[in-house]
Design an enzyme around this catalytic site. Structure first.
Site, short mmCIF file in Angstrom:
data_model
loop_
_atom_site.label_atom_id
_atom_site.label_comp_id
_atom_site.label_asym_id
_atom_site.label_seq_id
_atom_site.Cartn_x
_atom_site.Cartn_y
_atom_site.Cartn_z
N GLU A 82 0.92 -1.16 0.12
CA GLU A 82 -0.16 0.11 0.06
C GLU A 82 0.95 1.32 0.04
OE1 GLU A 82 -2.45 2.51 3.45
OE2 GLU A 82 -2.67 0.42 3.34
N ARG A 123 1.82 9.98 0.88
CA ARG A 123 2.28 11.04 1.76
C ARG A 123 3.47 11.90 1.25
NH1 ARG A 123 1.96 8.07 7.79
NH2 ARG A 123 -0.15 7.31 7.60
N THR A 129 -3.43 6.49 1.81
CA THR A 129 -3.48 8.18 2.42
C THR A 129 -4.30 9.10 1.13
OG1 THR A 129 -1.45 7.87 3.48
CG2 THR A 129 -2.30 9.83 3.43
N LYS A 174 -10.70 0.29 7.04
CA LYS A 174 -9.59 0.18 7.79
C LYS A 174 -9.82 0.88 9.29
CE LYS A 174 -5.32 2.94 7.67
NZ LYS A 174 -4.78 3.71 6.61
#
Length: 219
Positions: free
Chosen positions: A50, A54, A77, A137
């Site tokens: 994943e 960022r 993210t 999640k």
């Protein structure tokens, strides 16, 4: 999604995540490290990544990793619908968000890509269900109270599966995986930033193999 709409079919990405039971959460600063990182994880028996949005290198890193079709490749993210477009165009096969965003979930549905939105409360689990999402999640898992908190939140939602992520390490991994509502666990210890900075891919392979041995022990 209305109550009368059929549930979406189980995606190949979800099936493979469920088989692997682990999701390495990658923060990558150099796109040129993406390919050797993917190969290091694969060599450790963990063909999953994943790649989080960022850093500025995320999109290019996804594009590089996507060249290896054995990798179960996602983007994390993801905060905005336009990032969904960029991630999918680069080759991501699933999307992960840190918190719940109806806009992101709906864009993922439009793009035909599975999304695992971040939740921290029963309210957010309910919001996910209202949007037709039943795999979420749980983030940040350890800061929210760990496996004890997850079990409490999951109790009213027998139809929901969770990918707990945040502060989980090898020692805590078995407790999460033993909970039947957990489909996989996200973690960064096998792809820690200092390992990537040093390009220590041999250690990534070792840690990945160690995690796989705990997550999928041989009978």
């Amino acid at each position: 999604m209305s109550a009368n709409e059929p549930a979406p079919p189980v995606s190949p990405a979800f099936k493979r995540l469920a088989e692997c039971r682990l999701v390495p959460v990658v923060v990558i600063d150099r796109a040129e490290d993406a390919w050797p990182l993917a190969q290091a994880l694969k060599a450790g028996g963990l063909p999953v990544a994943e790649v989080t949005f960022r850093t500025a290198a995320a999109e290019a890193a996804i594009r590089e990793m996507a060249k290896d079709k054995d990798i179960v490749l996602g983007a994390g993210t993801v905060l905005q619908p336009e990032q969904v477009d960029r991630a999918v165009d680069a080759g991501a096969t699933y999307i992960v968000t840190p918190g719940f965003s109806a806009k992101v979930v709906r864009r993922c549905r439009e793009k035909g890509v599975p999304v695992f939105p971040g939740v921290a409360t029963p309210t957010e689990v309910q919001m996910a269900l209202d949007e037709g999402v039943d795999v979420v999640k749980f983030f940040p898992a350890e800061s929210l109270g760990g496996i004890k908190a997850l079990k409490a939140i999951a109790a009213p939602y027998s139809m929901v599966r969770f990918i707990p992520t945040g502060g989980i390490n090898l020692e805590k991994l078995p407790d999460y995986l033993a909970f039947k509502a957990v489909v996989a666990v996200g973690g960064s210890w096998m792809v820690a930033p200092e390992l990537l900075k040093a390009r220590n891919f041999a250690e990534v392979t070792r840690l990945a193999a160690q995690a796989v041995a705990v997550a999928r022990p041989k009978n």
